[in-house]
Design a protein around this motif. Structure first.
Motif, mmCIF file in Angstrom:
data_model
loop_
_atom_site.group_PDB
_atom_site.id
_atom_site.type_symbol
_atom_site.label_atom_id
_atom_site.label_comp_id
_atom_site.label_asym_id
_atom_site.label_seq_id
_atom_site.Cartn_x
_atom_site.Cartn_y
_atom_site.Cartn_z
ATOM 1 N N ASP A 84 0.002 6.731 5.419
ATOM 2 C CA ASP A 84 0.173 5.279 5.503
ATOM 3 C C ASP A 84 1.518 4.813 4.955
ATOM 4 O OD1 ASP A 84 -2.347 4.964 6.608
ATOM 5 O OD2 ASP A 84 -3.314 4.825 4.643
ATOM 6 N N ARG A 85 2.460 5.705 4.808
ATOM 7 C CA ARG A 85 3.743 5.335 4.234
ATOM 8 C C ARG A 85 4.453 4.263 5.066
ATOM 9 N NH1 ARG A 85 9.093 7.522 4.563
ATOM 10 N NH2 ARG A 85 10.235 7.357 2.576
ATOM 11 N N THR A 86 4.307 4.320 6.347
ATOM 12 C CA THR A 86 4.940 3.328 7.237
ATOM 13 C C THR A 86 3.933 2.361 7.835
ATOM 14 O OG1 THR A 86 4.766 4.895 9.092
ATOM 15 C CG2 THR A 86 6.813 4.923 7.806
ATOM 16 N N ARG A 87 2.745 2.335 7.265
ATOM 17 C CA ARG A 87 1.707 1.430 7.774
ATOM 18 C C ARG A 87 1.124 0.640 6.594
ATOM 19 N NH1 ARG A 87 -2.186 4.986 11.526
ATOM 20 N NH2 ARG A 87 -2.390 6.145 9.560
ATOM 21 N N PRO A 88 1.862 -0.371 6.135
ATOM 22 C CA PRO A 88 1.423 -1.105 4.945
ATOM 23 C C PRO A 88 0.088 -1.815 5.128
ATOM 24 C CG PRO A 88 3.239 -2.245 6.016
ATOM 25 C CD PRO A 88 3.127 -0.913 6.674
ATOM 26 N N THR A 89 -0.179 -2.304 6.311
ATOM 27 C CA THR A 89 -1.450 -3.013 6.512
ATOM 28 C C THR A 89 -2.630 -2.083 6.286
ATOM 29 O OG1 THR A 89 -0.396 -4.503 8.116
ATOM 30 C CG2 THR A 89 -2.802 -4.374 8.134
ATOM 31 N N GLU A 90 -2.562 -0.880 6.840
ATOM 32 C CA GLU A 90 -3.647 0.084 6.652
ATOM 33 C C GLU A 90 -3.788 0.472 5.170
ATOM 34 O OE1 GLU A 90 -1.513 0.007 9.005
ATOM 35 O OE2 GLU A 90 -2.655 0.082 10.891
ATOM 36 N N TRP A 91 -2.673 0.619 4.536
ATOM 37 C CA TRP A 91 -2.736 0.987 3.104
ATOM 38 C C TRP A 91 -3.397 -0.120 2.302
ATOM 39 C CZ3 TRP A 91 -1.241 -0.848 -1.573
ATOM 40 C CH2 TRP A 91 -1.214 0.041 -2.648
ATOM 41 N N LEU A 92 -3.044 -1.365 2.545
ATOM 42 C CA LEU A 92 -3.637 -2.482 1.808
ATOM 43 C C LEU A 92 -5.136 -2.560 2.038
ATOM 44 C CD1 LEU A 92 -0.863 -5.175 2.444
ATOM 45 C CD2 LEU A 92 -1.490 -4.210 0.218
ATOM 46 N N VAL A 93 -5.554 -2.355 3.256
ATOM 47 C CA VAL A 93 -6.990 -2.425 3.562
ATOM 48 C C VAL A 93 -7.732 -1.293 2.857
ATOM 49 C CG1 VAL A 93 -8.700 -2.237 5.405
ATOM 50 C CG2 VAL A 93 -6.631 -3.626 5.753
ATOM 51 N N LYS A 94 -7.202 -0.079 2.903
ATOM 52 C CA LYS A 94 -7.875 1.066 2.294
ATOM 53 C C LYS A 94 -7.983 0.932 0.778
ATOM 54 C CE LYS A 94 -6.720 4.592 5.751
ATOM 55 N NZ LYS A 94 -5.989 5.866 6.001
ATOM 56 N N ASN A 95 -7.030 0.279 0.180
ATOM 57 C CA ASN A 95 -7.005 0.181 -1.283
ATOM 58 C C ASN A 95 -7.604 -1.116 -1.809
ATOM 59 O OD1 ASN A 95 -5.290 2.608 -2.557
ATOM 60 N ND2 ASN A 95 -4.405 2.080 -0.569
ATOM 61 N N GLY A 96 -8.250 -1.878 -0.944
ATOM 62 C CA GLY A 96 -9.025 -3.030 -1.390
ATOM 63 C C GLY A 96 -8.263 -4.324 -1.516
ATOM 64 N N PHE A 97 -7.193 -4.497 -0.764
ATOM 65 C CA PHE A 97 -6.416 -5.728 -0.849
ATOM 66 C C PHE A 97 -6.449 -6.517 0.464
ATOM 67 C CE2 PHE A 97 -4.492 -2.837 -3.962
ATOM 68 C CZ PHE A 97 -4.561 -3.610 -5.115
ATOM 69 N N ARG A 98 -7.512 -6.359 1.217
ATOM 70 C CA ARG A 98 -7.623 -7.081 2.481
ATOM 71 C C ARG A 98 -7.616 -8.602 2.266
ATOM 72 N NH1 ARG A 98 -9.967 -5.924 7.548
ATOM 73 N NH2 ARG A 98 -10.668 -3.897 6.802
ATOM 74 N N ASP A 99 -8.202 -9.069 1.127
ATOM 75 C CA ASP A 99 -8.338 -10.503 0.893
ATOM 76 C C ASP A 99 -6.997 -11.202 0.657
ATOM 77 O OD1 ASP A 99 -8.264 -8.935 -1.448
ATOM 78 O OD2 ASP A 99 -8.917 -10.632 -2.661
ATOM 79 N N ILE A 100 -5.967 -10.482 0.271
ATOM 80 C CA ILE A 100 -4.665 -11.127 0.007
ATOM 81 C C ILE A 100 -3.602 -10.625 0.987
ATOM 82 C CG2 ILE A 100 -5.173 -11.467 -2.436
ATOM 83 C CD1 ILE A 100 -3.435 -9.018 -3.042
ATOM 84 N N LEU A 101 -4.011 -9.996 2.041
ATOM 85 C CA LEU A 101 -3.083 -9.363 2.972
ATOM 86 C C LEU A 101 -2.041 -10.338 3.516
ATOM 87 C CD1 LEU A 101 -2.322 -6.830 4.621
ATOM 88 C CD2 LEU A 101 -4.010 -7.524 6.330
ATOM 89 N N GLU A 102 -2.452 -11.544 3.883
ATOM 90 C CA GLU A 102 -1.561 -12.505 4.530
ATOM 91 C C GLU A 102 -1.031 -13.575 3.570
ATOM 92 O OE1 GLU A 102 -0.555 -12.045 7.461
ATOM 93 O OE2 GLU A 102 -1.957 -10.488 8.100
ATOM 94 N N LYS A 103 -1.256 -13.416 2.289
ATOM 95 C CA LYS A 103 -0.837 -14.448 1.336
ATOM 96 C C LYS A 103 0.610 -14.253 0.899
ATOM 97 C CE LYS A 103 -5.253 -15.811 -0.722
ATOM 98 N NZ LYS A 103 -5.984 -16.036 -1.995
ATOM 99 N N TRP A 104 1.213 -15.378 0.467
ATOM 100 C CA TRP A 104 2.518 -15.319 -0.163
ATOM 101 C C TRP A 104 2.352 -14.837 -1.608
ATOM 102 C CZ3 TRP A 104 6.683 -15.978 2.886
ATOM 103 C CH2 TRP A 104 6.519 -16.688 4.082
ATOM 104 N N ILE A 105 3.410 -14.256 -2.143
ATOM 105 C CA ILE A 105 3.341 -13.719 -3.506
ATOM 106 C C ILE A 105 2.987 -14.814 -4.514
ATOM 107 C CG2 ILE A 105 4.721 -12.707 -5.358
ATOM 108 C CD1 ILE A 105 3.903 -10.739 -3.192
ATOM 109 N N GLU A 106 3.548 -15.997 -4.354
ATOM 110 C CA GLU A 106 3.304 -17.069 -5.309
ATOM 111 C C GLU A 106 1.865 -17.583 -5.260
ATOM 112 O OE1 GLU A 106 5.959 -20.213 -4.360
ATOM 113 O OE2 GLU A 106 5.189 -20.496 -2.320
ATOM 114 N N GLU A 107 1.121 -17.228 -4.212
ATOM 115 C CA GLU A 107 -0.270 -17.667 -4.096
ATOM 116 C C GLU A 107 -1.251 -16.703 -4.742
ATOM 117 O OE1 GLU A 107 -0.283 -20.056 0.146
ATOM 118 O OE2 GLU A 107 -0.417 -17.864 0.221
ATOM 119 N N VAL A 108 -0.784 -15.536 -5.123
ATOM 120 C CA VAL A 108 -1.679 -14.499 -5.638
ATOM 121 C C VAL A 108 -1.844 -14.664 -7.148
ATOM 122 C CG1 VAL A 108 -2.093 -12.017 -5.796
ATOM 123 C CG2 VAL A 108 -0.910 -12.962 -3.796
ATOM 124 N N ASP A 109 -3.068 -14.492 -7.619
ATOM 125 C CA ASP A 109 -3.348 -14.538 -9.051
ATOM 126 C C ASP A 109 -2.532 -13.462 -9.781
ATOM 127 O OD1 ASP A 109 -5.274 -15.386 -11.359
ATOM 128 O OD2 ASP A 109 -5.364 -13.176 -11.304
#
Length: 308
Positions: free
Chosen positions: A107-132
């Motif tokens: 998943d080195r070149t597939r950030p979306t898949e990496w985020l989903v696998k590691n449990g970050f699907r809920d913030i996938l489309e958020k801006w950095i300033e919106e994240v806790d």
């Protein structure tokens, strides 16, 4: 184990980091308190081999190679270094960090898949300033562990985002224990991955009983001054350069040398209007034969009658 000895860094106009000696062990969290963001960032960079110290040493075990330290360490959330910029999305942040991992993996070149696998699907489309802040720190730690060579993780000022220590301290303890970075692709028989974790903070959390050090703890302490002695009184000297003798002090009254002592009250004349009594030696000698005969009372009366 990460160790430093008399680690000192000079800046252009002032000292960035005073002499600091510390020791961070595997599977534990070491908190290092430092004043000022510049000092905290300089220490974090030096601990990961990304800033050369002016004096002192930093080593990983018995290896003091700066190249080895850079390869096996990661610096996380350092302001003006690699802290996430607010104009990025979570997907963009993951793409940038994964691209810097030296090893090749699925998943080195597939950030979306990496985020989903590691449990970050809920913030996938958020801006950095919106994240806790706590959630964003967790994401950065997981991205650092994508590099399998990393054994040391240094977090720069995790307490600057929030006053609540519970938002970041449990994550660091979980990271040190080796219970982070175990994605769904991790085999069940894979042992934990304990790490050496150092957090450079502005203050120690309330009730913290773990390992702790303070930047500048190896500064030389000035030797205490000897006790002050009483200042001797100045000594007057004669013309020949010798101190005055007992005859030159002017007597008991403390007068100037060579002067007569003043008279006491008993010596003063208390009856100044009384004429002084003549001394016996001052009365002239008189011959009794030269004196005229004394006149009687009758002769004196006769003379008074003739005058009348």
């Amino acid at each position: 184990m990460l160790t430093t000895h008399q680690l000192h860094i000079d800046g252009r106009r002032h000292t960035l980091l005073p002499a600091t000696t510390l020791e961070a062990r595997r599977a534990e969290v070491l908190l290092v308190q430092a004043e000022g963001q510049e000092r905290r960032t300089a220490l974090a960079l030096a601990l990961t081999g990304r800033m050369k110290p002016t004096t002192g040493t930093v080593a990983m075990g018995h290896d003091d190679s700066m190249a080895s330290l850079r390869r096996r360490s990661a610096i996380v959330d350092s302001p003006d270094v690699n802290a996430p910029e607010h104009h990025l999305t979570v997907r963009s942040l993951a793409a940038e960090d994964l691209a810097l991992v030296p090893q090749k993996f699925r998943d080195r070149t597939r950030p979306t898949e990496w985020l989903v696998k590691n449990g970050f699907r809920d913030i996938l489309e958020k801006w950095i300033e919106e994240v806790d802040p706590g959630r964003l720190l967790h994401l950065q730690l997981e991205l650092a562990l994508a590099n399998k060579d990393v054994d040391i993780v240094v977090i720069d000022s995790p307490d600057r985002h929030t006053a609540n220590d519970e938002n970041w301290l449990p994550l660091l303890e979980q990271l040190a224990d080796g219970n982070m970075g175990r994605g769904p692709d991790t085999h069940a028989d894979t042992p934990p991955r304990p790490l050496t974790v150092v957090a450079v903070v502005g203050r120690f959390p309330d009730g913290w009983e773990g390992a702790a050090e303070t930047a500048g703890n190896a500064m030389a302490v000035p030797a205490p001054l000897p006790p002050s002695l009483p200042t001797p009184l100045p000594t007057t000297t004669d013309d020949d350069g010798l101190p005055p003798g007992p005859d030159d002090t002017g007597g008991l009254d403390g007068g100037e040398p060579g002067t007569e002592p003043l008279e006491t009250v008993e010596q003063l004349d208390t009856e100044p209007n009384r004429a002084p009594e003549p001394d016996a030696c001052d009365v002239p000698d008189v011959n009794e034969e030269e004196l005229p005969p004394a006149q009687g009372a009758g002769t004196q009366n006769a003379k008074e009658g003739e005058e009348r």
